[in-house]
Scaffold this motif. Structure first.
Motif, PDB file in Angstrom:
ATOM      1  N   GLY A 287      10.071  -5.776 -19.228  1.00  0.00           N
ATOM      2  CA  GLY A 287      11.401  -5.730 -18.644  1.00  0.00           C
ATOM      3  C   GLY A 287      11.452  -5.731 -17.128  1.00  0.00           C
ATOM      4  O   GLY A 287      12.527  -5.769 -16.551  1.00  0.00           O
ATOM      5  N   ALA A 288      10.297  -5.690 -16.484  1.00  0.00           N
ATOM      6  CA  ALA A 288      10.309  -5.591 -15.024  1.00  0.00           C
ATOM      7  C   ALA A 288      10.195  -6.968 -14.387  1.00  0.00           C
ATOM      8  O   ALA A 288       9.259  -7.259 -13.677  1.00  0.00           O
ATOM      9  CB  ALA A 288       9.162  -4.702 -14.561  1.00  0.00           C
ATOM     10  N   ALA A 289      11.172  -7.831 -14.660  1.00  0.00           N
ATOM     11  CA  ALA A 289      11.093  -9.188 -14.126  1.00  0.00           C
ATOM     12  C   ALA A 289      11.234  -9.171 -12.617  1.00  0.00           C
ATOM     13  O   ALA A 289      11.757  -8.230 -12.028  1.00  0.00           O
ATOM     14  CB  ALA A 289      12.181 -10.052 -14.733  1.00  0.00           C
ATOM     15  N   GLY A 290      10.746 -10.243 -12.007  1.00  0.00           N
ATOM     16  CA  GLY A 290      10.693 -10.317 -10.558  1.00  0.00           C
ATOM     17  C   GLY A 290      12.006 -10.745  -9.946  1.00  0.00           C
ATOM     18  O   GLY A 290      13.066 -10.703 -10.568  1.00  0.00           O
ATOM     19  N   ASN A 291      11.906 -11.158  -8.689  1.00  0.00           N
ATOM     20  CA  ASN A 291      13.059 -11.668  -7.952  1.00  0.00           C
ATOM     21  C   ASN A 291      13.559 -12.952  -8.587  1.00  0.00           C
ATOM     22  O   ASN A 291      12.844 -13.603  -9.346  1.00  0.00           O
ATOM     23  CB  ASN A 291      12.628 -12.011  -6.527  1.00  0.00           C
ATOM     24  N   ILE A 292      14.729 -13.350  -8.184  1.00  0.00           N
ATOM     25  CA  ILE A 292      15.223 -14.674  -8.540  1.00  0.00           C
ATOM     26  C   ILE A 292      14.174 -15.697  -8.106  1.00  0.00           C
ATOM     27  O   ILE A 292      13.541 -15.552  -7.068  1.00  0.00           O
ATOM     28  CB  ILE A 292      16.587 -14.943  -7.859  1.00  0.00           C
ATOM     29  N   CYS A 293      13.975 -16.699  -8.947  1.00  0.00           N
ATOM     30  CA  CYS A 293      12.934 -17.696  -8.734  1.00  0.00           C
ATOM     31  C   CYS A 293      13.368 -18.706  -7.658  1.00  0.00           C
ATOM     32  O   CYS A 293      14.421 -19.336  -7.784  1.00  0.00           O
ATOM     33  CB  CYS A 293      12.677 -18.399 -10.065  1.00  0.00           C
ATOM     34  N   THR A 294      12.551 -18.860  -6.632  1.00  0.00           N
ATOM     35  CA  THR A 294      12.958 -19.687  -5.486  1.00  0.00           C
ATOM     36  C   THR A 294      13.270 -21.126  -5.885  1.00  0.00           C
ATOM     37  O   THR A 294      14.296 -21.683  -5.487  1.00  0.00           O
ATOM     38  CB  THR A 294      11.866 -19.702  -4.405  1.00  0.00           C
ATOM     39  N   GLU A 295      12.380 -21.751  -6.660  1.00  0.00           N
ATOM     40  CA  GLU A 295      12.610 -23.181  -6.945  1.00  0.00           C
ATOM     41  C   GLU A 295      13.822 -23.380  -7.855  1.00  0.00           C
ATOM     42  O   GLU A 295      14.526 -24.396  -7.739  1.00  0.00           O
ATOM     43  CB  GLU A 295      11.350 -23.860  -7.508  1.00  0.00           C
ATOM     44  N   ASP A 296      14.099 -22.419  -8.732  1.00  0.00           N
ATOM     45  CA  ASP A 296      15.305 -22.529  -9.562  1.00  0.00           C
ATOM     46  C   ASP A 296      16.557 -22.374  -8.688  1.00  0.00           C
ATOM     47  O   ASP A 296      17.558 -23.081  -8.878  1.00  0.00           O
ATOM     48  CB  ASP A 296      15.298 -21.477 -10.678  1.00  0.00           C
ATOM     49  N   LEU A 297      16.494 -21.467  -7.712  1.00  0.00           N
ATOM     50  CA  LEU A 297      17.614 -21.277  -6.782  1.00  0.00           C
ATOM     51  C   LEU A 297      17.819 -22.523  -5.917  1.00  0.00           C
ATOM     52  O   LEU A 297      18.956 -22.957  -5.692  1.00  0.00           O
ATOM     53  CB  LEU A 297      17.348 -20.048  -5.900  1.00  0.00           C
ATOM     54  N   VAL A 298      16.715 -23.114  -5.457  1.00  0.00           N
ATOM     55  CA  VAL A 298      16.819 -24.343  -4.656  1.00  0.00           C
ATOM     56  C   VAL A 298      17.472 -25.452  -5.485  1.00  0.00           C
ATOM     57  O   VAL A 298      18.369 -26.161  -5.011  1.00  0.00           O
ATOM     58  CB  VAL A 298      15.423 -24.782  -4.147  1.00  0.00           C
TER      59      VAL A 298
ATOM     60  N   LEU B 239      11.913 -29.666  -2.907  1.00  0.00           N
ATOM     61  CA  LEU B 239      11.787 -29.046  -4.228  1.00  0.00           C
ATOM     62  C   LEU B 239      10.464 -29.406  -4.910  1.00  0.00           C
ATOM     63  O   LEU B 239       9.830 -28.553  -5.537  1.00  0.00           O
ATOM     64  CB  LEU B 239      12.985 -29.427  -5.111  1.00  0.00           C
ATOM     65  N   GLU B 240      10.035 -30.654  -4.772  1.00  0.00           N
ATOM     66  CA  GLU B 240       8.804 -31.054  -5.462  1.00  0.00           C
ATOM     67  C   GLU B 240       7.589 -30.303  -4.882  1.00  0.00           C
ATOM     68  O   GLU B 240       6.709 -29.860  -5.618  1.00  0.00           O
ATOM     69  CB  GLU B 240       8.601 -32.572  -5.405  1.00  0.00           C
ATOM     70  N   LYS B 241       7.580 -30.123  -3.563  1.00  0.00           N
ATOM     71  CA  LYS B 241       6.481 -29.364  -2.949  1.00  0.00           C
ATOM     72  C   LYS B 241       6.538 -27.893  -3.361  1.00  0.00           C
ATOM     73  O   LYS B 241       5.508 -27.252  -3.557  1.00  0.00           O
ATOM     74  CB  LYS B 241       6.555 -29.471  -1.421  1.00  0.00           C
ATOM     75  N   LEU B 242       7.739 -27.379  -3.475  1.00  0.00           N
ATOM     76  CA  LEU B 242       7.888 -25.979  -3.871  1.00  0.00           C
ATOM     77  C   LEU B 242       7.416 -25.785  -5.318  1.00  0.00           C
ATOM     78  O   LEU B 242       6.802 -24.764  -5.642  1.00  0.00           O
ATOM     79  CB  LEU B 242       9.351 -25.545  -3.712  1.00  0.00           C
TER      80      LEU B 242
END
Lengths: 321, 321
Positions: free
Chosen positions: A257-268, A282-285
Motif C-alpha cells: 500500500g505504500a505507493a510512490g509519488n505520481i509517476c513523472t512520465e504518466d503526468l507528462v 516523453l520517449e527519453k523519459l
C-alpha cells in the motif's frame, strides 16, 4: 470553464524517493546512471539524494558519492533534501548542488509527533531556527510546504479552513524572517487526496490567496494521483513533484500500500495530450523509467512505460493515410 | 462549474473480462465464487461470461457451466456478451441470464477489418441483421456502442465530429428497427482517451445530443482510466463499465501494455469520496477484488485493495478525537 495552465514545471523526485525507499542495496554507479539519464530528458529540476543519517536510511549512506558522480547538465537544477542543519551542511559541502531553503508545517499534530517527535508549537520554533540558519549561511528560501494537507491516517479528514490558516502561518514565518516564498507545496503525505478534495482545498486556498503559486506533491497509494493532477490542472496548478516510473514504493512488493509519488512520465503524457507544455521529451523519459526498473530489479508502477505513448501510432497512421 | 451526477450506475465486467483474458486455466468453481462474491457488493449488473467459440477463447469454454453455477441475487442483473446469433442463442438457452440486445459500430475501419473482418459498410448491414434477430426473438435492444471512440492504434486520433456522426448512425439504425436505445457507450477500445479528449468528445456529443445518456468504457493501459472517469463525471456521465481489481489485463504479467478496464473499487472510491452515490459497499467489493487476485494467482492492478479506503482511518481518528 477551466483555468488549465499553458505549461507546467515538474520537479523530478525519483532518485531521492526511490533510493531511500527501495530495499536495495542499489549500486552508487546505478544511482548516478539514473540521474544522468534524467538529465537528458528536458526535466529542469532533479532532486538527487537526501542527507539523512545512514543509520535511519541506509540507502542514502552514499549521498556524497552520488552527488560527486553525476554530470551536471546546464539548465538543470540539482537539489537535495535535508531535515536539519547537519543535513543542510552536508548538502552545501558537496559544492555541486543547487541549495534552496524551505520551511515546512504539518496539518496533523499526531503525524508530526510520530514522524518528527515534536508538537505543532515546537515545529513553529524549529522553522524559525532553520530560517535563521538559512540567513546566516546566505541561502535563499524558496518554498514553504504543508504536510498532510488533504488528510491524515491519524487525524482523519483535514478542514480546508485549517489549510488556509496554516498557509497564513507559513507566510507570517517567512515575513518575520524577511523572506518571500516563491511557492507553497500542498503535500498529500498519506494519499488522502481525491479530485473532489483537491477542488475543495485548492479552491479554498485560491479564494484567500489568489496569486499564490501552488505545487502539488501527490502519492498514488489509492490510484488517484493522475486524477488528482488533472483536478489540479483544471484549477490552474502549474507545478508538480513527481517520480520517474512512480519510484518510491511498489504496491506489488512487500511494501503493502505504500505507493510512490505520481509517476513523472504518466503526468507528462497527461499534460502533453491536453496541450500543456512540460518541456520534457516523453520517449527519453520512458527510457529513463525503464532504466529505473532495471536498476531496482522489479516492476515499478508507471503505465506509459508499458502502455506506450500515442506518438508512434500517430506517426504510423499518418503514413498509412 | 461541474455537472457531476448525484449517483452513477456501474456495470461490473470483471468476470467476463478476466476469464477470457487470463491465461488460466481458472476453475469453473472459482469463476462462480467470484460472481457470487460480486453479487453481495451492491453492484446491480454483472457481466458474467461471453459466448464465443471455445477455440478462439478457451477461457470461456465453460460459459454454460459458470452460468448454471452462480446464485442469482434479487436486484442484480446478470448479463453476458455475444458477437453473433450463435452466441446469442447460447446465452438465451441458459434460461438464467438477463438478455438485452445491443448494436455496435466502430470509428476505425482498419480496426474493424482486423478485429471482425468486415468493412464499415458491411458492419451497418450486420447491425441491421442482428436487430432483425432481436426482433424475431422478442429481445429488447437497450444499448448502442461505439468502439475506438477516442482513437485507434491503426487510424490514429478520431475527430469528435465523426463520433457525433456515428451516433447519428446508431440512432438511425435503431429507428429503422423501431427500437429506442436507453444509452450509448463510448468505448476507449485501445486506451487512447485522456481527460482532454474525454472533454472534447463528450462535449461534442452533448452539444448535438444533450439528452442522450452516455456510458464510458475505459481501459487503463496508459494509466489514465481514473482521470478519464473524473473528467467524465465532471461532464455529467453517470454510467461506467468497470472490472473488479482491474481484471482483464495486467501490465506486470507477460501481457505487456494490455491493461484491463478501469478498476471497479477504485472507481467506487473516486465517486463516493466526491459524494456521488454508487450503491456499492466498498469494503465488500475490496474483498471480492482480493478473491479475484487469489483466483488468478498474480497481482492485479487496482490500488484500493492494497492502499485501503479511508473509512477505517476516519473511524479511528473519530474515536481518538
Amino acid at each position: 470553464m477551466s483555468d488549465r495552465p499553458q505549461k507546467v514545471f515538474i520537479v523530478e523526485e525519483g532518485p531521492r524517493e526511490g533510493f531511500q525507499f527501495e530495499r536495495g542495496p542499489i549500486l552508487t554507479e546505478d544511482k548516478i546512471r539514473l540521474i544522468d539519464a534524467l538529465s537528458t530528458t528536458g526535466l529542469r529540476q532533479i532532486q538527487t539524494v537526501s542527507f539523512v543519517p545512514a543509520k535511519n536510511v541506509p540507502g542514502m549512506a552514499d549521498a556524497e558519492q552520488v552527488v560527486a558522480g553525476f554530470e551536471r547538465v546546464p539548465g538543470v537544477e540539482y537539489t537535495a533534501l535535508w531535515l536539519n542543519e547537519t543535513g543542510l551542511r552536508r548538502a552545501v559541502s558537496t559544492g555541486k548542488l543547487d541549495i534552496h531553503g524551505h520551511i515546512s508545517l504539518c496539518l496533523s499534530g499526531e503525524f508530526l509527533r510520530r514522524n518528527q517527535n515534536r508538537t505543532i508549537t515546537e515545529n513553529y520554533e524549529k522553522q524559525r531556527e532553520i530560517l535563521r540558519t538559512y540567513r546566516d549561511m546566505g541561502i535563499r528560501v524558496r518554498m514553504g510546504a504543508l504536510m498532510a494537507a488533504f488528510g491524515c491516517n491519524f487525524a482523519g479528514d483535514i478542514d480546508p479552513k485549517n489549510v488556509v490558516e496554516m498557509i497564513g502561518d507559513l507566510l507570517r514565518l517567512s515575513q518575520e524572517a524577511n523572506v518571500t516564498l516563491d511557492y507553497i507545496t500542498l503535500a498529500d503525505t498519506m494519499a488522502w487526496a481525491t479530485p473532489s478534495s483537491i477542488r475543495r482545498v485548492v479552491g479554498a486556498v485560491r479564494s484567500r490567496y489568489p496569486d499564490l503559486q501552488l505545487c502539488l506533491h501527490l502519492h498514488d497509494t489509492r490510484g488517484m494521483a493522475l486524477a488528482n493532477a488533472w483536478a489540479g490542472l483544471e484549477l490552474g496548478i502549474d507545478r508538480f513533484d513527481a517520480a520517474v516510473a512512480g519510484l518510491g514504493g511498489c504496491p506489488f512488493a512487500e511494501h503493502k500500500g505504500a505507493a510512490g509519488n505520481i509517476c513523472t512520465e504518466d503526468l507528462v503524457f497527461l499534460c502533453e495530450e491536453a496541450g500543456i507544455e512540460t518541456g520534457v521529451d516523453l520517449e527519453k523519459l520512458v527510457e529513463a523509467a525503464l532504466l529505473a526498473e532495471e536498476i531496482v530489479g522489479h516492476p515499478l508502477p508507471g503505465s506509459i512505460k508499458t502502455g506506450g505513448s500515442l506518438n508512434p501510432y500517430r506517426a504510423r497512421s499518418g503514413m498509412n493515410s
